[in-house]
Design a protein around this motif. Structure first.
Motif, PDB file in Angstrom:
ATOM      1  N   TYR A 387       0.849  -0.968  -0.011  1.00 41.05           N
ATOM      2  CA  TYR A 387      -0.004  -0.036   0.028  1.00 41.05           C
ATOM      3  C   TYR A 387       0.853   1.162   0.005  1.00 41.05           C
ATOM      4  O   TYR A 387       0.362   2.058  -0.501  1.00 41.05           O
ATOM      5  N   GLU A 388       1.950   1.224   0.629  1.00 38.47           N
ATOM      6  CA  GLU A 388       2.779   2.334   1.023  1.00 38.47           C
ATOM      7  C   GLU A 388       4.067   2.482  -0.107  1.00 38.47           C
ATOM      8  O   GLU A 388       4.247   3.512  -0.360  1.00 38.47           O
ATOM      9  N   ASP A 389       4.606   1.443  -0.611  1.00 37.64           N
ATOM     10  CA  ASP A 389       5.769   1.475  -1.292  1.00 37.64           C
ATOM     11  C   ASP A 389       5.484   1.004  -2.622  1.00 37.64           C
ATOM     12  O   ASP A 389       5.988  -0.113  -3.199  1.00 37.64           O
ATOM     13  N   TYR A 390       5.178   1.833  -3.649  1.00 38.86           N
ATOM     14  CA  TYR A 390       5.038   1.548  -5.082  1.00 38.86           C
ATOM     15  C   TYR A 390       6.260   1.084  -5.742  1.00 38.86           C
ATOM     16  O   TYR A 390       6.276   0.092  -6.588  1.00 38.86           O
ATOM     17  N   ALA A 391       7.399   1.649  -5.132  1.00 44.93           N
ATOM     18  CA  ALA A 391       8.842   1.352  -6.179  1.00 44.93           C
ATOM     19  C   ALA A 391       9.135  -0.097  -5.631  1.00 44.93           C
ATOM     20  O   ALA A 391       9.618  -0.635  -6.700  1.00 44.93           O
ATOM     21  N   ARG A 392       8.722  -0.501  -4.593  1.00 43.30           N
ATOM     22  CA  ARG A 392       9.173  -2.033  -4.278  1.00 43.30           C
ATOM     23  C   ARG A 392       7.785  -3.160  -4.436  1.00 43.30           C
ATOM     24  O   ARG A 392       7.948  -4.297  -3.658  1.00 43.30           O
ATOM     25  N   ARG A 393       6.772  -2.660  -4.974  1.00 37.35           N
ATOM     26  CA  ARG A 393       5.478  -3.359  -4.742  1.00 37.35           C
ATOM     27  C   ARG A 393       5.675  -4.655  -5.722  1.00 37.35           C
ATOM     28  O   ARG A 393       5.187  -5.773  -4.978  1.00 37.35           O
ATOM     29  N   GLU A 394       6.698  -4.968  -6.670  1.00 37.32           N
ATOM     30  CA  GLU A 394       6.674  -6.093  -7.689  1.00 37.32           C
ATOM     31  C   GLU A 394       7.418  -7.017  -6.682  1.00 37.32           C
ATOM     32  O   GLU A 394       6.842  -8.413  -6.727  1.00 37.32           O
ATOM     33  N   ASP A 460      -6.118  -9.722   6.603  1.00 35.51           N
ATOM     34  CA  ASP A 460      -5.606  -8.955   7.503  1.00 35.51           C
ATOM     35  C   ASP A 460      -6.362  -7.531   6.939  1.00 35.51           C
ATOM     36  O   ASP A 460      -6.605  -7.231   5.643  1.00 35.51           O
ATOM     37  N   GLN A 461      -6.544  -6.437   8.090  1.00 35.35           N
ATOM     38  CA  GLN A 461      -6.890  -5.086   7.723  1.00 35.35           C
ATOM     39  C   GLN A 461      -6.336  -4.496   6.515  1.00 35.35           C
ATOM     40  O   GLN A 461      -7.079  -3.620   5.722  1.00 35.35           O
ATOM     41  N   ILE A 462      -5.020  -4.714   6.493  1.00 35.65           N
ATOM     42  CA  ILE A 462      -4.512  -3.840   5.382  1.00 35.65           C
ATOM     43  C   ILE A 462      -4.663  -4.521   3.904  1.00 35.65           C
ATOM     44  O   ILE A 462      -4.604  -3.527   2.968  1.00 35.65           O
ATOM     45  N   ASP A 463      -5.058  -5.416   4.036  1.00 32.40           N
ATOM     46  CA  ASP A 463      -5.611  -6.336   2.811  1.00 32.40           C
ATOM     47  C   ASP A 463      -6.786  -5.423   2.100  1.00 32.40           C
ATOM     48  O   ASP A 463      -6.703  -5.142   0.668  1.00 32.40           O
ATOM     49  N   SER A 464      -7.629  -4.943   2.599  1.00 30.33           N
ATOM     50  CA  SER A 464      -8.608  -4.036   2.307  1.00 30.33           C
ATOM     51  C   SER A 464      -8.197  -2.809   1.411  1.00 30.33           C
ATOM     52  O   SER A 464      -8.899  -2.336   0.458  1.00 30.33           O
ATOM     53  N   PHE A 465      -7.069  -2.331   1.866  1.00 33.44           N
ATOM     54  CA  PHE A 465      -6.533  -1.176   1.350  1.00 33.44           C
ATOM     55  C   PHE A 465      -5.608  -1.557   0.044  1.00 33.44           C
ATOM     56  O   PHE A 465      -5.713  -0.843  -1.015  1.00 33.44           O
ATOM     57  N   TRP A 466      -4.681  -2.258   0.161  1.00 30.75           N
ATOM     58  CA  TRP A 466      -3.608  -2.386  -0.810  1.00 30.75           C
ATOM     59  C   TRP A 466      -4.423  -2.947  -2.171  1.00 30.75           C
ATOM     60  O   TRP A 466      -3.829  -2.566  -3.423  1.00 30.75           O
ATOM     61  N   VAL A 467      -5.332  -3.907  -2.094  1.00 33.40           N
ATOM     62  CA  VAL A 467      -5.768  -4.432  -3.182  1.00 33.40           C
ATOM     63  C   VAL A 467      -6.641  -3.497  -4.048  1.00 33.40           C
ATOM     64  O   VAL A 467      -6.784  -3.765  -5.240  1.00 33.40           O
ATOM     65  N   THR A 468      -7.171  -2.281  -3.614  1.00 36.69           N
ATOM     66  CA  THR A 468      -7.929  -1.232  -4.360  1.00 36.69           C
ATOM     67  C   THR A 468      -7.031  -0.267  -4.928  1.00 36.69           C
ATOM     68  O   THR A 468      -7.270   0.680  -5.671  1.00 36.69           O
ATOM     69  N   GLY A 469      -5.700  -0.496  -4.708  1.00 37.13           N
ATOM     70  CA  GLY A 469      -4.549   0.580  -5.279  1.00 37.13           C
ATOM     71  C   GLY A 469      -4.308   0.495  -6.851  1.00 37.13           C
ATOM     72  O   GLY A 469      -2.938   0.802  -7.106  1.00 37.13           O
ATOM     73  N   GLY A 470      -4.890  -0.205  -7.545  1.00 42.51           N
ATOM     74  CA  GLY A 470      -4.662  -0.359  -8.806  1.00 42.51           C
ATOM     75  C   GLY A 470      -3.374  -1.560  -8.898  1.00 42.51           C
ATOM     76  O   GLY A 470      -2.625  -1.361  -9.988  1.00 42.51           O
ATOM     77  N   VAL A 471      -3.395  -2.357  -7.966  1.00 46.60           N
ATOM     78  CA  VAL A 471      -2.215  -3.311  -8.239  1.00 46.60           C
ATOM     79  C   VAL A 471      -2.502  -4.448  -9.403  1.00 46.60           C
ATOM     80  O   VAL A 471      -3.653  -5.082  -9.234  1.00 46.60           O
TER      81      VAL A 471
END
Length: 631
Positions: A387-394, A460-471
């Motif tokens: 959710y926070e680190d786009y550069a290292r998302r992959e 996990d709570q964070i799951d609801s956030f990162w999956v909505t970020g165009g991943v």
């Protein structure tokens, strides 16, 4: 000039949590009492490091005694043990604040854990929760602390028997160390062994031999002290000369942990920035892993001089990593404010973060079982990086492991998931929720299960956030099974599954009727291609927020209004076909059925009916009609 202090000591009560903690310390039986010595020496070393840092900007604080040291004195005749340092010291106010309260969060959680802890984990809990000073009461009937702050002409004394109160007063500087803090333990009878040289020296070398401050041992109060640890920085030695036990001991000292490190990372970076890293990933979860104020535990040194532990060397999603970085390039007089703006530190942060993730990738590739142990403990935190680190998302997506509906069970990587794509499948499907069992039995999964499509179960709570970020992963987007249209028509059914029959005109008419009855309670009512067993379910509209994320934001007070859900009805379900055949003249029954379908879908989604009282009345009426008909 020596000042005489005539004021009587002031008696104070510990704050409530400390009083409970001391009661447990005094009255519980611990499996490893040696822990108190490690904690007191660690505190003394920290005080010396703080002085060394402050001395950079104010050399007068060091006076004529610039060499830091910790001196341990044994007194078998009086059954006393003293730990003294020549560090920064404390004023009277600082003594009261440091030893009368516990500033770090988690004290109540510690008390709850330690009250019912098994002997095997007692000593682990002490270090894990950062309440080490109070462990002295495991071996002492009374603890006296005398301290004089560097550069001050005043001293203060603190004393307690650990039974609920303590005294504090100003004292003669002649009774205090020239600078620093002296901790005097009046040992209990069964702790007399801590006045024996062999016992104390063995314990210090085993537990604190790598603190970056020399340790001296005095066998009697009037004896000459002898150095038993040289304060040599472990991270400056060649790796070939360091044993696994050396690393383990240092990890426990620098990390405040009492487990073993799951991963040890020790290397020297050279090039534009030169620095040494000694970092550890714990084997167990730190207690405050999800504390919202929790920051990293990486210490920053400059040429072996401790600077700060607030430099945020690693991103927050790697906050479970313990250790240090020793830089050759930052100036020794660097301030904490300058650190945050330093290009050199930015380069260090980038390099260390990348190396930690690289080590995790190697572990995942070479020892899957050990890696899953790390993921079990810290996966929920690592996913914050998605959710926070786009550069290292992959990289983080490659490291991520998930529970799913796969018949194989266990953790699944995205590589495994994509390898199992079904014909015409174009998305990675997932469901979010607070409970794994409830997710696995969710009605929204029925159509996916009928086609053999694997669904990731994200709890996990964070799951609801990162999956909505165009991943996306490998070009495949993530799609919620509870969001919008399911688009399952192009994916063939699994072998043995019968193709669904077409919905009748009566069913289509009933679905339109339900929509008219529910009105503004829903955004739409439509036939479902995701349901095979249940009569109805709720999903989010196509362009609205996912329902689990919406619930989280609403629960946190960060959402003014929730979107109206879509009610999907299974047109092939026997109940729906029966209701569709009910005579239009039976208005009350048809209206009750419409509302009950909606409320039952809410219950299956983990929510209460819109109006519990009305729900109960409708259910009673329908049951009454059914019983009357059976008669």
């Amino acid at each position: 000039m020596t000042t005489t202090i005539d004021a009587a000591p002031e008696t104070r009560s510990f704050e409530a949590d400390v009083a409970k903690l001391l009661h447990l310390m005094v009255h519980s039986v611990y499996s490893d009492k040696d822990v108190f010595l490690r904690e007191l020496i660690s505190n003394a070393a920290d005080a010396c490091e703080k002085l060394r840092y402050e001395g950079l900007s104010d050399p007068a604080l060091l006076g004529d005694d610039g060499q830091p040291r910790i001196t341990v004195t044994l007194d078998p005749d009086q059954r006393q043990l003293t730990i003294e340092d020549n560090g920064i010291g404390m004023s009277e106010a600082e003594l009261g604040e440091a030893l009368g309260t516990i500033a770090r969060s988690g004290t109540k959680a510690f008390i709850e854990r330690i009250a019912g802890a098994k002997d095997a984990e007692d000593s682990r809990l002490i270090g894990q929760f950062g309440v080490g000073f109070y462990s002295a009461f495991m071996v002492a009937d009374r603890v006296d602390v005398t301290s004089r702050r560097a550069g001050s002409d005043q001293a203060a004394a603190w004393s307690s028997d650990g039974l609920g109160t303590y005294t504090i007063q100003a004292t003669d500087i002649s009774a205090a160390p020239p600078r620093g803090t002296r901790v005097l333990l009046h040992l209990k009878e069964d702790a007399a062994a801590y006045t024996e040289r062999f016992t104390v020296e063995r314990t210090i070398k085993a537990q604190s031999g790598h603190v970056p401050v020399p340790i001296l041992l005095r066998e009697k109060p009037d004896a000459e002290p002898q150095q038993i640890a040289d304060g040599a920085a472990l991270w400056t030695r060649p790796k070939a000369e360091i044993s696994a036990e050396d690393y383990k001991d240092f990890y426990r000292t620098v990390g405040g942990q009492f487990d073993d490190p799951a991963i040890t990372l020790h290397y020297r970076a050279e090039g534009r920035q030169e620095y040494t890293v000694l970092a550890f990933i714990p084997e167990t979860k730190p207690y405050d892993l999800f504390d919202p104020d929790r920051s990293g535990r990486m210490k920053l040194y400059v040429r072996r001089v401790f600077i700060t532990d607030e430099a945020q060397i690693l991103p927050r999603y790697l906050r479970f990593v313990r250790g240090l970085v020793d830089s050759n390039d930052l100036p020794l007089n660097v301030s904490r404010e300058m650190i945050q703006e330093s290009p050199a530190l930015a380069a260090i942060q980038k390099g260390v973060s990348g190396r930690v993730l690289s080590e995790l990738e190697k572990l995942a590739a070479n020892d899957a079982d050990r890696y899953l142990g790390v993921w079990d403990n810290f996966g929920a935190v690592l996913k914050e990086g998605l959710y926070e680190d786009y550069a290292r998302r992959e990289t983080l997506l490659g490291l991520a492991r998930f529970r799913s509906t796969s018949s194989e069970g266990g953790w699944r990587s995205l590589k495994d998931y994509v390898a199992g794509f079904k014909e015409n499948q174009t998305a990675i499907y997932y469901a979010t929720g607070p409970d794994l069992d409830r997710l696995a039995s969710s009605p929204q999964l029925e159509g996916f299960r009928a086609r053999g499509i694997e669904v990731l179960l994200l709890t996990d709570q964070i799951d609801s956030f990162w999956v909505t970020g165009g991943v996306d992963y490998d070009g495949k987007p993530f799609k919620s099974v509870t969001h919008g249209l399911a688009d399952l028509g192009l994916i063939p059914l699994a072998e043995g599954e019968a193709p669904p029959s077409e919905a009748s005109k009566e069913v289509a008419g009933f679905i339109d009727y339900v929509k008219s009855v529910l009105g503004d309670a829903v955004s739409d009512v439509r036939a479902s291609d995701r349901l095979t067993e249940s009569a109805a379910c709720l999903v989010a509209p196509e362009h609205a927020m996912d329902r689990q994320l919406e619930k989280l934001l609403a629960g946190a007070g960060r959402l003014d209004a929730q979107a109206r859900p879509v009610l999907e009805i299974n047109p092939r379900h026997a109940l729906i076909e029966t209701l569709s055949a009910v005579d239009a003249a039976q208005t009350e029954l048809r209206e009750d059925a419409a509302h009950l379908l909606f409320d039952e879908a809410r219950i299956a989604d983990g929510e209460l009916p819109v109006d519990p009282r009305a729900f109960s009345a409708r259910l009673m009426r329908v049951l009454g009609r059914g019983l009357a008909r059976s008669d």
